[in-house]
Design a protein around this motif. Structure first.
Motif, PDB file in Angstrom:
ATOM      1  N   GLN A 177       0.821  -1.210   0.000  1.00 24.63           N
ATOM      2  CA  GLN A 177       0.000   0.000   0.000  1.00 24.63           C
ATOM      3  C   GLN A 177       0.858   1.265   0.000  1.00 24.63           C
ATOM      4  N   ILE A 178       2.130   1.112   0.337  1.00 26.95           N
ATOM      5  CA  ILE A 178       3.035   2.252   0.421  1.00 26.95           C
ATOM      6  C   ILE A 178       3.866   2.399  -0.847  1.00 26.95           C
ATOM      7  N   ALA A 179       4.395   1.279  -1.335  1.00 20.79           N
ATOM      8  CA  ALA A 179       5.292   1.314  -2.487  1.00 20.79           C
ATOM      9  C   ALA A 179       4.890   0.269  -3.524  1.00 20.79           C
ATOM     10  N   ASP A 180       4.902   0.690  -4.753  1.00 20.77           N
ATOM     11  CA  ASP A 180       4.679  -0.208  -5.885  1.00 20.77           C
ATOM     12  C   ASP A 180       6.012  -0.314  -6.611  1.00 20.77           C
ATOM     13  N   VAL A 181       6.755  -1.390  -6.321  1.00 21.97           N
ATOM     14  CA  VAL A 181       8.054  -1.599  -6.945  1.00 21.97           C
ATOM     15  C   VAL A 181       7.807  -2.386  -8.226  1.00 21.97           C
ATOM     16  N   ARG A 182       8.028  -1.717  -9.344  1.00 20.31           N
ATOM     17  CA  ARG A 182       7.712  -2.288 -10.664  1.00 20.31           C
ATOM     18  C   ARG A 182       8.977  -2.722 -11.395  1.00 20.31           C
ATOM     19  N   ASN A 183       8.745  -3.375 -12.528  1.00 17.57           N
ATOM     20  CA  ASN A 183       9.839  -3.774 -13.410  1.00 17.57           C
ATOM     21  C   ASN A 183      10.780  -4.759 -12.711  1.00 17.57           C
ATOM     22  N   VAL A 184      10.182  -5.651 -11.909  1.00 18.44           N
ATOM     23  CA  VAL A 184      10.957  -6.593 -11.103  1.00 18.44           C
ATOM     24  C   VAL A 184      10.768  -8.013 -11.614  1.00 18.44           C
ATOM     25  N   LYS A 185      11.887  -8.710 -11.830  1.00 22.72           N
ATOM     26  CA  LYS A 185      11.841 -10.130 -12.179  1.00 22.72           C
ATOM     27  C   LYS A 185      11.520 -10.967 -10.952  1.00 22.72           C
ATOM     28  N   MET A 186      12.123 -10.553  -9.811  1.00 22.63           N
ATOM     29  CA  MET A 186      11.953 -11.330  -8.586  1.00 22.63           C
ATOM     30  C   MET A 186      12.175 -10.416  -7.384  1.00 22.63           C
ATOM     31  N   GLU A 187      11.362 -10.647  -6.343  1.00 24.35           N
ATOM     32  CA  GLU A 187      11.504  -9.946  -5.071  1.00 24.35           C
ATOM     33  C   GLU A 187      11.601 -11.000  -3.970  1.00 24.35           C
ATOM     34  N   ILE A 188      12.554 -10.837  -3.085  1.00 22.20           N
ATOM     35  CA  ILE A 188      12.773 -11.813  -2.015  1.00 22.20           C
ATOM     36  C   ILE A 188      12.708 -11.104  -0.667  1.00 22.20           C
ATOM     37  N   ASN A 189      11.928 -11.668   0.256  1.00 28.51           N
ATOM     38  CA  ASN A 189      11.962 -11.211   1.642  1.00 28.51           C
ATOM     39  C   ASN A 189      13.224 -11.815   2.239  1.00 28.51           C
ATOM     40  N   TYR A 190      14.219 -10.981   2.500  1.00 28.80           N
ATOM     41  CA  TYR A 190      15.531 -11.476   2.886  1.00 28.80           C
ATOM     42  C   TYR A 190      15.727 -11.582   4.395  1.00 28.80           C
ATOM     43  N   GLY A 191      15.040 -10.737   5.146  1.00 29.43           N
ATOM     44  CA  GLY A 191      15.178 -10.835   6.590  1.00 29.43           C
ATOM     45  C   GLY A 191      14.665  -9.612   7.320  1.00 29.43           C
ATOM     46  N   ILE A 192      14.750  -9.689   8.640  1.00 29.42           N
ATOM     47  CA  ILE A 192      14.387  -8.577   9.517  1.00 29.42           C
ATOM     48  C   ILE A 192      15.513  -8.441  10.531  1.00 29.42           C
ATOM     49  N   GLU A 193      15.992  -7.216  10.686  1.00 31.23           N
ATOM     50  CA  GLU A 193      17.105  -6.948  11.596  1.00 31.23           C
ATOM     51  C   GLU A 193      16.660  -5.975  12.689  1.00 31.23           C
ATOM     52  N   ASN A 194      17.239  -6.138  13.862  1.00 34.34           N
ATOM     53  CA  ASN A 194      17.043  -5.180  14.959  1.00 34.34           C
ATOM     54  C   ASN A 194      15.580  -4.917  15.292  1.00 34.34           C
ATOM     55  N   LEU A 195      14.780  -5.946  15.283  1.00 36.03           N
ATOM     56  CA  LEU A 195      13.357  -5.785  15.574  1.00 36.03           C
ATOM     57  C   LEU A 195      13.110  -5.855  17.073  1.00 36.03           C
ATOM     58  N   ARG A 196      12.277  -4.953  17.547  1.00 32.08           N
ATOM     59  CA  ARG A 196      11.852  -4.961  18.942  1.00 32.08           C
ATOM     60  C   ARG A 196      10.358  -4.705  19.003  1.00 32.08           C
ATOM     61  N   PHE A 197       9.669  -5.530  19.789  1.00 30.27           N
ATOM     62  CA  PHE A 197       8.248  -5.309  20.048  1.00 30.27           C
ATOM     63  C   PHE A 197       8.127  -4.333  21.213  1.00 30.27           C
ATOM     64  N   GLY A 198       7.247  -3.343  21.063  1.00 31.99           N
ATOM     65  CA  GLY A 198       7.105  -2.331  22.099  1.00 31.99           C
ATOM     66  C   GLY A 198       5.737  -2.239  22.727  1.00 31.99           C
ATOM     67  N   ALA A 199       4.709  -2.724  22.016  1.00 30.96           N
ATOM     68  CA  ALA A 199       3.340  -2.595  22.532  1.00 30.96           C
ATOM     69  C   ALA A 199       2.477  -3.705  21.946  1.00 30.96           C
ATOM     70  N   PRO A 200       1.503  -4.176  22.718  1.00 34.66           N
ATOM     71  CA  PRO A 200       0.600  -5.215  22.198  1.00 34.66           C
ATOM     72  C   PRO A 200      -0.452  -4.622  21.263  1.00 34.66           C
ATOM     73  N   VAL A 201      -1.026  -5.487  20.448  1.00 37.93           N
ATOM     74  CA  VAL A 201      -2.173  -5.125  19.610  1.00 37.93           C
ATOM     75  C   VAL A 201      -3.377  -5.866  20.161  1.00 37.93           C
ATOM     76  N   LEU A 202      -4.306  -5.116  20.747  1.00 39.23           N
ATOM     77  CA  LEU A 202      -5.515  -5.710  21.297  1.00 39.23           C
ATOM     78  C   LEU A 202      -6.487  -6.041  20.172  1.00 39.23           C
ATOM     79  N   VAL A 203      -7.335  -7.021  20.406  1.00 38.11           N
ATOM     80  CA  VAL A 203      -8.330  -7.382  19.407  1.00 38.11           C
ATOM     81  C   VAL A 203      -9.116  -6.133  19.014  1.00 38.11           C
ATOM     82  N   ASN A 204      -9.347  -5.997  17.723  1.00 40.80           N
ATOM     83  CA  ASN A 204     -10.069  -4.889  17.087  1.00 40.80           C
ATOM     84  C   ASN A 204      -9.281  -3.586  17.014  1.00 40.80           C
ATOM     85  N   ASP A 205      -8.012  -3.598  17.438  1.00 42.70           N
ATOM     86  CA  ASP A 205      -7.157  -2.431  17.209  1.00 42.70           C
ATOM     87  C   ASP A 205      -6.917  -2.268  15.713  1.00 42.70           C
TER      88      ASP A 205
END
Length: 153
Positions: free
Chosen positions: A77-105
């Motif tokens: 919804q933020i970026a439309d990366v076009r003209n791509v043969k292949m896109e790979i989810n390579y990883g996530i670095e330095n992730l920290r959870f800070g707050a819960p998501v309550l049902v219906n949030d």
């Protein structure tokens, strides 16, 4: 929405907030489906009555990994990366959870282009992903999502 057609266009956004997604509500049905898919039926996620009466948040909460799994959907919804043969989810670095998501949030992804590099034809994009809950100043998480792109010539 930002349209990106090649490495040079991606590179021009380096260090900038690319945008935010639409709001997405996480309801109990989505939480239950995620629990079934991942075999994680911990009561704080799926037992509405126990969570209401005994849980620290007085409601069920979304799995942390459910909120992470929304990144591809919200990113599109933020970026439309076009003209791509292949896109790979390579990883996530330095992730920290800070707050819960309550049902219906409602949650919204904010994406900042941290770095873009061209590795002999493979474009490595590191995007700082921050998930926010409507009405809460503390983010659900902040981390660097790494995508690899192979653009068409």
């Amino acid at each position: 929405m930002i349209i990106i057609n090649n490495y040079e266009e991606y590179k021009s956004h380096e260090g900038k907030v690319l945008g935010v997604s639409q709001w997405h509500q996480i309801d109990q049905a989505q939480i239950n489906k995620f629990a079934d898919a991942t075999l994680d039926h911990q009561w704080i996620h799926v037992d509405e009555e126990k969570a209401k009466n005994e849980g620290p948040f007085k409601s069920t909460i979304a799995h942390g990994y459910l909120t992470l799994s929304l990144i591809p959907y919200l990113w599109k919804q933020i970026a439309d990366v076009r003209n791509v043969k292949m896109e790979i989810n390579y990883g996530i670095e330095n992730l920290r959870f800070g707050a819960p998501v309550l049902v219906n949030d409602e949650v919204q992804l904010e994406a900042t282009v941290k770095s873009i590099s061209n590795l002999r034809g493979t474009v490595k994009a590191t995007i700082t992903a921050k998930l926010n809950v409507k009405g809460n100043n503390k983010p659900v998480y902040v981390g660097d999502v790494v995508f690899l792109y192979h653009f068409n010539d």
